[in-house]
Design a protein around this motif. Structure first.
Motif, PDB file in Angstrom:
ATOM      1  N   ASP A 120     -10.401  14.514  -1.206  1.00 63.76           N
ATOM      2  CA  ASP A 120     -10.433  14.971  -2.598  1.00 63.76           C
ATOM      3  C   ASP A 120      -9.056  15.455  -3.050  1.00 63.76           C
ATOM      4  O   ASP A 120      -8.619  15.176  -4.174  1.00 63.76           O
ATOM      5  CB  ASP A 120     -11.459  16.090  -2.779  1.00 63.76           C
ATOM      6  CG  ASP A 120     -12.891  15.603  -2.645  1.00 63.76           C
ATOM      7  OD1 ASP A 120     -13.121  14.367  -2.757  1.00 63.76           O
ATOM      8  OD2 ASP A 120     -13.779  16.456  -2.416  1.00 63.76           O
ATOM      9  N   LYS A 121      -8.338  16.175  -2.190  1.00 61.14           N
ATOM     10  CA  LYS A 121      -7.009  16.679  -2.553  1.00 61.14           C
ATOM     11  C   LYS A 121      -6.015  15.537  -2.734  1.00 61.14           C
ATOM     12  O   LYS A 121      -5.134  15.604  -3.598  1.00 61.14           O
ATOM     13  CB  LYS A 121      -6.527  17.669  -1.496  1.00 61.14           C
ATOM     14  CG  LYS A 121      -7.267  18.995  -1.579  1.00 61.14           C
ATOM     15  CD  LYS A 121      -6.818  19.984  -0.538  1.00 61.14           C
ATOM     16  CE  LYS A 121      -7.655  21.263  -0.682  1.00 61.14           C
ATOM     17  NZ  LYS A 121      -7.303  22.250   0.330  1.00 61.14           N
ATOM     18  N   ILE A 122      -6.158  14.506  -1.928  1.00 59.46           N
ATOM     19  CA  ILE A 122      -5.293  13.337  -2.090  1.00 59.46           C
ATOM     20  C   ILE A 122      -5.575  12.679  -3.437  1.00 59.46           C
ATOM     21  O   ILE A 122      -4.646  12.314  -4.173  1.00 59.46           O
ATOM     22  CB  ILE A 122      -5.495  12.337  -0.931  1.00 59.46           C
ATOM     23  CG1 ILE A 122      -4.893  12.901   0.343  1.00 59.46           C
ATOM     24  CG2 ILE A 122      -4.875  10.987  -1.268  1.00 59.46           C
ATOM     25  CD1 ILE A 122      -5.209  12.091   1.575  1.00 59.46           C
ATOM     26  N   LEU A 142     -10.231   8.392   5.993  1.00 59.90           N
ATOM     27  CA  LEU A 142     -11.557   7.769   5.975  1.00 59.90           C
ATOM     28  C   LEU A 142     -11.931   7.242   7.364  1.00 59.90           C
ATOM     29  O   LEU A 142     -13.072   7.365   7.794  1.00 59.90           O
ATOM     30  CB  LEU A 142     -11.616   6.650   4.936  1.00 59.90           C
ATOM     31  CG  LEU A 142     -11.631   7.106   3.476  1.00 59.90           C
ATOM     32  CD1 LEU A 142     -11.423   5.925   2.539  1.00 59.90           C
ATOM     33  CD2 LEU A 142     -12.918   7.842   3.154  1.00 59.90           C
ATOM     34  N   GLU A 143     -10.962   6.682   8.074  1.00 58.47           N
ATOM     35  CA  GLU A 143     -11.214   6.228   9.448  1.00 58.47           C
ATOM     36  C   GLU A 143     -11.545   7.420  10.347  1.00 58.47           C
ATOM     37  O   GLU A 143     -12.440   7.330  11.199  1.00 58.47           O
ATOM     38  CB  GLU A 143      -9.997   5.473   9.994  1.00 58.47           C
ATOM     39  CG  GLU A 143      -9.820   4.099   9.405  1.00 58.47           C
ATOM     40  CD  GLU A 143      -8.556   3.412   9.908  1.00 58.47           C
ATOM     41  OE1 GLU A 143      -8.083   3.740  11.010  1.00 58.47           O
ATOM     42  OE2 GLU A 143      -8.048   2.549   9.174  1.00 58.47           O
ATOM     43  N   MET A 181       0.858  -1.180   0.000  1.00 56.83           N
ATOM     44  CA  MET A 181       0.000   0.000   0.000  1.00 56.83           C
ATOM     45  C   MET A 181       0.901   1.240   0.000  1.00 56.83           C
ATOM     46  O   MET A 181       1.807   1.361   0.805  1.00 56.83           O
ATOM     47  CB  MET A 181      -0.901  -0.026   1.246  1.00 56.83           C
ATOM     48  CG  MET A 181      -1.858   1.117   1.325  1.00 56.83           C
ATOM     49  SD  MET A 181      -2.947   1.118   2.780  1.00 56.83           S
ATOM     50  CE  MET A 181      -3.972  -0.280   2.480  1.00 56.83           C
ATOM     51  N   SER A 182       0.595   2.168  -0.889  1.00 57.23           N
ATOM     52  CA  SER A 182       1.407   3.381  -0.990  1.00 57.23           C
ATOM     53  C   SER A 182       1.085   4.333   0.164  1.00 57.23           C
ATOM     54  O   SER A 182       0.077   4.193   0.854  1.00 57.23           O
ATOM     55  CB  SER A 182       1.142   4.073  -2.328  1.00 57.23           C
ATOM     56  OG  SER A 182      -0.147   4.663  -2.330  1.00 57.23           O
ATOM     57  N   LEU A 183       1.970   5.302   0.342  1.00 59.51           N
ATOM     58  CA  LEU A 183       1.778   6.293   1.398  1.00 59.51           C
ATOM     59  C   LEU A 183       0.485   7.075   1.180  1.00 59.51           C
ATOM     60  O   LEU A 183      -0.256   7.355   2.132  1.00 59.51           O
ATOM     61  CB  LEU A 183       2.979   7.241   1.431  1.00 59.51           C
ATOM     62  CG  LEU A 183       2.995   8.271   2.530  1.00 59.51           C
ATOM     63  CD1 LEU A 183       2.993   7.579   3.899  1.00 59.51           C
ATOM     64  CD2 LEU A 183       4.226   9.161   2.403  1.00 59.51           C
ATOM     65  N   LYS A 184       0.205   7.375  -0.078  1.00 61.23           N
ATOM     66  CA  LYS A 184      -1.023   8.098  -0.427  1.00 61.23           C
ATOM     67  C   LYS A 184      -2.259   7.288  -0.046  1.00 61.23           C
ATOM     68  O   LYS A 184      -3.187   7.818   0.573  1.00 61.23           O
ATOM     69  CB  LYS A 184      -1.014   8.402  -1.930  1.00 61.23           C
ATOM     70  CG  LYS A 184      -2.267   9.064  -2.437  1.00 61.23           C
ATOM     71  CD  LYS A 184      -2.163   9.280  -3.939  1.00 61.23           C
ATOM     72  CE  LYS A 184      -3.479   9.677  -4.523  1.00 61.23           C
ATOM     73  NZ  LYS A 184      -3.431   9.858  -5.980  1.00 61.23           N
ATOM     74  N   GLU A 185      -2.272   6.014  -0.373  1.00 61.06           N
ATOM     75  CA  GLU A 185      -3.418   5.161  -0.054  1.00 61.06           C
ATOM     76  C   GLU A 185      -3.575   4.983   1.451  1.00 61.06           C
ATOM     77  O   GLU A 185      -4.687   4.959   1.974  1.00 61.06           O
ATOM     78  CB  GLU A 185      -3.264   3.801  -0.738  1.00 61.06           C
ATOM     79  CG  GLU A 185      -3.398   3.859  -2.235  1.00 61.06           C
ATOM     80  CD  GLU A 185      -2.966   2.568  -2.920  1.00 61.06           C
ATOM     81  OE1 GLU A 185      -2.208   1.776  -2.300  1.00 61.06           O
ATOM     82  OE2 GLU A 185      -3.377   2.354  -4.078  1.00 61.06           O
ATOM     83  N   GLU A 186      -2.431   4.854   2.132  1.00 58.19           N
ATOM     84  CA  GLU A 186      -2.480   4.694   3.587  1.00 58.19           C
ATOM     85  C   GLU A 186      -3.023   5.960   4.250  1.00 58.19           C
ATOM     86  O   GLU A 186      -3.824   5.892   5.186  1.00 58.19           O
ATOM     87  CB  GLU A 186      -1.078   4.384   4.112  1.00 58.19           C
ATOM     88  CG  GLU A 186      -1.075   3.904   5.543  1.00 58.19           C
ATOM     89  CD  GLU A 186       0.302   3.431   5.959  1.00 58.19           C
ATOM     90  OE1 GLU A 186       0.692   3.765   7.087  1.00 58.19           O
ATOM     91  OE2 GLU A 186       0.970   2.742   5.165  1.00 58.19           O
ATOM     92  N   TYR A 187      -2.590   7.111   3.764  1.00 54.43           N
ATOM     93  CA  TYR A 187      -3.071   8.384   4.303  1.00 54.43           C
ATOM     94  C   TYR A 187      -4.565   8.548   4.051  1.00 54.43           C
ATOM     95  O   TYR A 187      -5.320   8.970   4.928  1.00 54.43           O
ATOM     96  CB  TYR A 187      -2.279   9.531   3.681  1.00 54.43           C
ATOM     97  CG  TYR A 187      -2.573  10.883   4.310  1.00 54.43           C
ATOM     98  CD1 TYR A 187      -2.389  11.101   5.671  1.00 54.43           C
ATOM     99  CD2 TYR A 187      -3.033  11.937   3.537  1.00 54.43           C
ATOM    100  CE1 TYR A 187      -2.650  12.333   6.239  1.00 54.43           C
ATOM    101  CE2 TYR A 187      -3.300  13.172   4.098  1.00 54.43           C
ATOM    102  CZ  TYR A 187      -3.114  13.366   5.452  1.00 54.43           C
ATOM    103  OH  TYR A 187      -3.372  14.586   6.018  1.00 54.43           O
TER     104      TYR A 187
END
Length: 154
Positions: free
Chosen positions: A86-88, A12-13, A1-7
């Protein structure tokens, strides 16, 4: 999982947590304040014997303001988290900022909620003492043409 996806997953949590806390906070404060005030007026000191009603009204106003601030705070939080997501998605992570009003609103709630509790407690104590005093006054009996009438003495 990339840093972007993890962030994004973390955001979302956070969004789920904010929504959950919002519901819990609103239900707890609103039902608690309503239950305490209605129970007091109905079961402990009936409203017709109440004094210092202004304390009761101020307490209710504090609870209403606190609920409103809580609603605004959670709305802003949800909105800010959604904007960050959205920005991510648009690869604009550097544009993500924190919400500046939420800490101020939360501080307001930290002050207003205990103030409301203090006012409601003061109202309750004053009225319990007052009700006890008027309940312990001796009753005078006046007889008018064979009918007894009880009248609270003053």
């Amino acid at each position: 999982m990339s840093l972007k996806e993890e962030y994004k997953k973390d955001l979302l949590e956070d969004l789920r947590y904010s929504v959950s806390k919002f519901d819990t906070q609103v239900l707890t404060i609103a039902s608690g304040a309503i239950a305490i005030s209605l129970t007091f007026i109905k079961e402990i000191v009936p409203i017709k014997y109440a004094v210092a009603e202004w304390l009761f009204l101020l307490a209710l106003m504090c609870f209403i303001i606190c609920l409103t601030l809580g609603f605004i705070s959670h709305y802003l939080s949800i909105k800010k988290i959604s904007e960050s997501i959205d920005k991510i998605d648009e690869n604009r992570i550097e544009e993500i900022t924190s919400e500046e009003w939420i800490p101020k609103i939360n501080l307001g709630m930290v002050i207003i909620l205990p103030l409301g509790i203090l006012l409601l407690t003061s109202y309750s104590l004053i009225n319990m003492k007052h009700y006890k005093e008027i309940s312990n006054k001796p009753k005078r009996t006046i007889t008018i043409e064979g009918t007894k009438i009880h009248k609270n003495g003053k």
